[in-house]
Design a protein around this motif. Structure first.
Motif, mmCIF file in Angstrom:
data_model
loop_
_atom_site.group_PDB
_atom_site.id
_atom_site.type_symbol
_atom_site.label_atom_id
_atom_site.label_comp_id
_atom_site.label_asym_id
_atom_site.label_seq_id
_atom_site.Cartn_x
_atom_site.Cartn_y
_atom_site.Cartn_z
ATOM 1 N N ALA A 1 0.825 -1.206 0.000
ATOM 2 C CA ALA A 1 0.000 0.000 0.000
ATOM 3 C C ALA A 1 0.861 1.259 0.000
ATOM 4 O O ALA A 1 0.576 2.229 -0.710
ATOM 5 N N LEU A 2 1.952 1.237 0.780
ATOM 6 C CA LEU A 2 2.828 2.403 0.875
ATOM 7 C C LEU A 2 3.449 2.744 -0.476
ATOM 8 O O LEU A 2 3.574 3.931 -0.840
ATOM 9 N N ASN A 3 3.835 1.722 -1.225
ATOM 10 C CA ASN A 3 4.541 1.946 -2.495
ATOM 11 C C ASN A 3 3.612 2.012 -3.705
ATOM 12 O O ASN A 3 4.088 2.100 -4.838
ATOM 13 N N SER A 4 2.311 1.956 -3.473
ATOM 14 C CA SER A 4 1.337 2.009 -4.564
ATOM 15 C C SER A 4 0.930 3.453 -4.843
ATOM 16 O O SER A 4 1.232 4.356 -4.049
ATOM 17 N N SER B 1 8.052 7.150 12.308
ATOM 18 C CA SER B 1 6.732 7.413 11.728
ATOM 19 C C SER B 1 6.809 7.427 10.213
ATOM 20 O O SER B 1 7.715 8.025 9.630
ATOM 21 N N GLY B 2 5.870 6.749 9.569
ATOM 22 C CA GLY B 2 5.842 6.688 8.115
ATOM 23 C C GLY B 2 6.603 5.519 7.535
ATOM 24 O O GLY B 2 6.584 5.309 6.323
ATOM 25 N N ASN B 3 7.298 4.742 8.383
ATOM 26 C CA ASN B 3 8.043 3.580 7.921
ATOM 27 C C ASN B 3 7.480 2.341 8.619
ATOM 28 O O ASN B 3 7.503 2.250 9.856
ATOM 29 N N ASN B 4 6.967 1.403 7.854
ATOM 30 C CA ASN B 4 6.341 0.215 8.442
ATOM 31 C C ASN B 4 7.334 -0.627 9.241
ATOM 32 O O ASN B 4 7.008 -1.146 10.313
#
Length: 438
Positions: free
Chosen positions: A284-287, A362-365
């Motif tokens: 999802a993050l890289n989409s 924050s912002g990094n899974n």
């Protein structure tokens, strides 16, 4: 240092600390840290989805975790004999009627022109609906709570008690939390970030108050114990000759071997859930969807000018993040084997999870996962470490000394002191977290 090498080293340090705990204390303690670390990492992943991806300041995590715990009860325990015939259908009818009243109010507000007639109809529907709802609901609750209140006094659940089927409660917990998040989001996501935080905190407290006071639902503060679980029971393993023989082959007694076996089985199940959620979160993050969410986070006005529906996207990610927290809550209740509403505190289930996300990155899974393991390890270990430190410091003081007593008693506060120190150090030397967002 190469970022990949640095990240690997950070995870390796946390793994080494857990292994050191196993060698120096006990493997039982190490596995407890691993299991709760996995659950904490999942909670941090859900919060990171909301804050790291979209900038939504949700401090109602505790409520969504508690709804996940409620799902474990409603899925796992059997239905209370006679509860549905005594008052269960009354309670269900009351809820259906309440939904009908809400739909009627929404319909009237959308179809009638604003003015006194519309206000009068809406007021009549709400007041009349309230009294009819109570007339259906109250007798049903009294009848259910009167059924063997010492042992049950609640409606019960679906009674899924067979092996891995118990894990069905975990996605159901996610659905419960997602449904609550949708209702909250429809009313609160239009607020500014500070007001959203206040609203979510207040709603979380309402959820806990309902769990504590509505005995018909999950026994309230009388708690639900003996929940089924997806792993074997220790006593069954100890009575299995084949297991006892295998344990003897490793030089272990059956009691210790059965305890470790169950915890390792839980760790395997929790790891599978975490890996699946982490893979989905990374995709999802890289989409394009993930890039759109970060664009909205960084500049809502610009994103809206480009045609993005900011409110709808905020609602979407708020529901998704809350669902992940609900899954973690159901897993934790299954691991504990009981639901105790009195233990849901903002310090443990909101503040601590936020510390995990901030410290991890924050912002990094992967940062959220690292923060979950690291902060939970410290939360468990710093108090006994603090007690040992105070005993070393006060070794030369005479017994009965007020200063010695004060220092020994202060060890109980080492958890909060350590969390504050870790947070300050990370914000000073790595403001974006240990594994920052790219």
């Amino acid at each position: 240092m190469n970022p990949a090498l640095k990240n690997t080293l950070l995870f390796g340090i946390v793994a080494a600390m857990i292994l050191y705990t196993g060698f120096t204390q006990s493997w039982n303690t190490a596995l407890v840290i691993v299991n709760m670390g996995l659950i904490s990492a999942i909670m941090a992943l859900g919060v990171n989805l909301q804050w790291g991806f979209a900038g939504l300041f949700n401090v109602g995590i505790m409520g969504f975790v508690a709804l996940g715990g409620l799902a474990a009860v409603l899925v796992g325990i059997p239905a209370t004999p006679g509860a549905w015939s005594a008052g269960g259908w009354n309670i269900l009818s009351a809820f259906i009627f309440a939904i009908g009243v809400v739909i009627a109010v929404v319909t009237v507000r959308s179809r009638m022109t604003p003015g006194w007639p519309r206000a009068g109809v809406v007021l009549a529907l709400m007041i009349g609906g309230f009294f009819i709802y109570r007339a259906l609901f109250d007798p049903g609750v009294e009848a259910v709570e009167a059924i063997n209140p010492a042992l049950t006094g609640n409606i019960g659940g679906l009674g899924i008690e067979k092996g891995l089927w118990v894990a069905l409660a975990w996605p159901v917990g996610g659905l419960f939390a997602a449904a609550a998040a949708w209702v909250i989001g429809k009313t609160a996501l239009g607020l500014r970030s500070d007001y959203l935080a206040i609203a979510t905190l207040g709603i979380a407290e309402i959820i806990i108050a309902v769990l504590k006071n509505e005995d018909w639902l999950a026994r309230g503060v009388k708690n639900v114990v003996g929940l089924p679980r997806p792993t074997p029971y220790e006593i069954d393993l100890q009575n299995d000759p084949a297991f006892v023989e295998r344990a003897a082959g490793f030089g272990m007694d059956p009691v210790t071997a059965s305890t470790l076996y169950v915890k390792v089985a839980y760790a395997g199940l929790f790891a599978v859930v975490l890996i699946v959620l982490l893979i989905l979160a990374q995709r999802a993050l890289n989409s394009p969807w993930g890039r759109m969410m970060r664009a909205i986070r960084d500049n809502e006005v610009a994103a809206e000018a480009m045609g993005k529906d900011v409110t709808a996207r905020h609602l979407q990610i708020f529901v998704l993040g809350s669902a992940i927290c609900g899954i973690a809550g159901a897993m934790m209740t299954t691991l504990d084997g009981q639901l105790t509403p009195g233990t849901y505190q903002p310090l443990r289930f909101t503040f601590l999870v936020w510390v995990m996300v901030i410290v991890g990155g924050s912002g990094n899974n992967f940062g959220a996962v690292l923060g979950g393991f690291l902060i939970w390890f410290l939360w468990v270990q710093v108090e006994p470490m603090g007690l040992w430190l105070m005993q070393v410091i006060t070794a030369g003081m005479e017994d009965g000394s007020p200063l010695k007593s004060h220092l020994i008693d202060s060890a109980a506060h080492m958890r909060l002191f350590t969390m504050g120190m870790v947070l300050l150090l990370v914000l000073r030397f790595s403001p974006r977290g240990l594994i920052p967002e790219k």
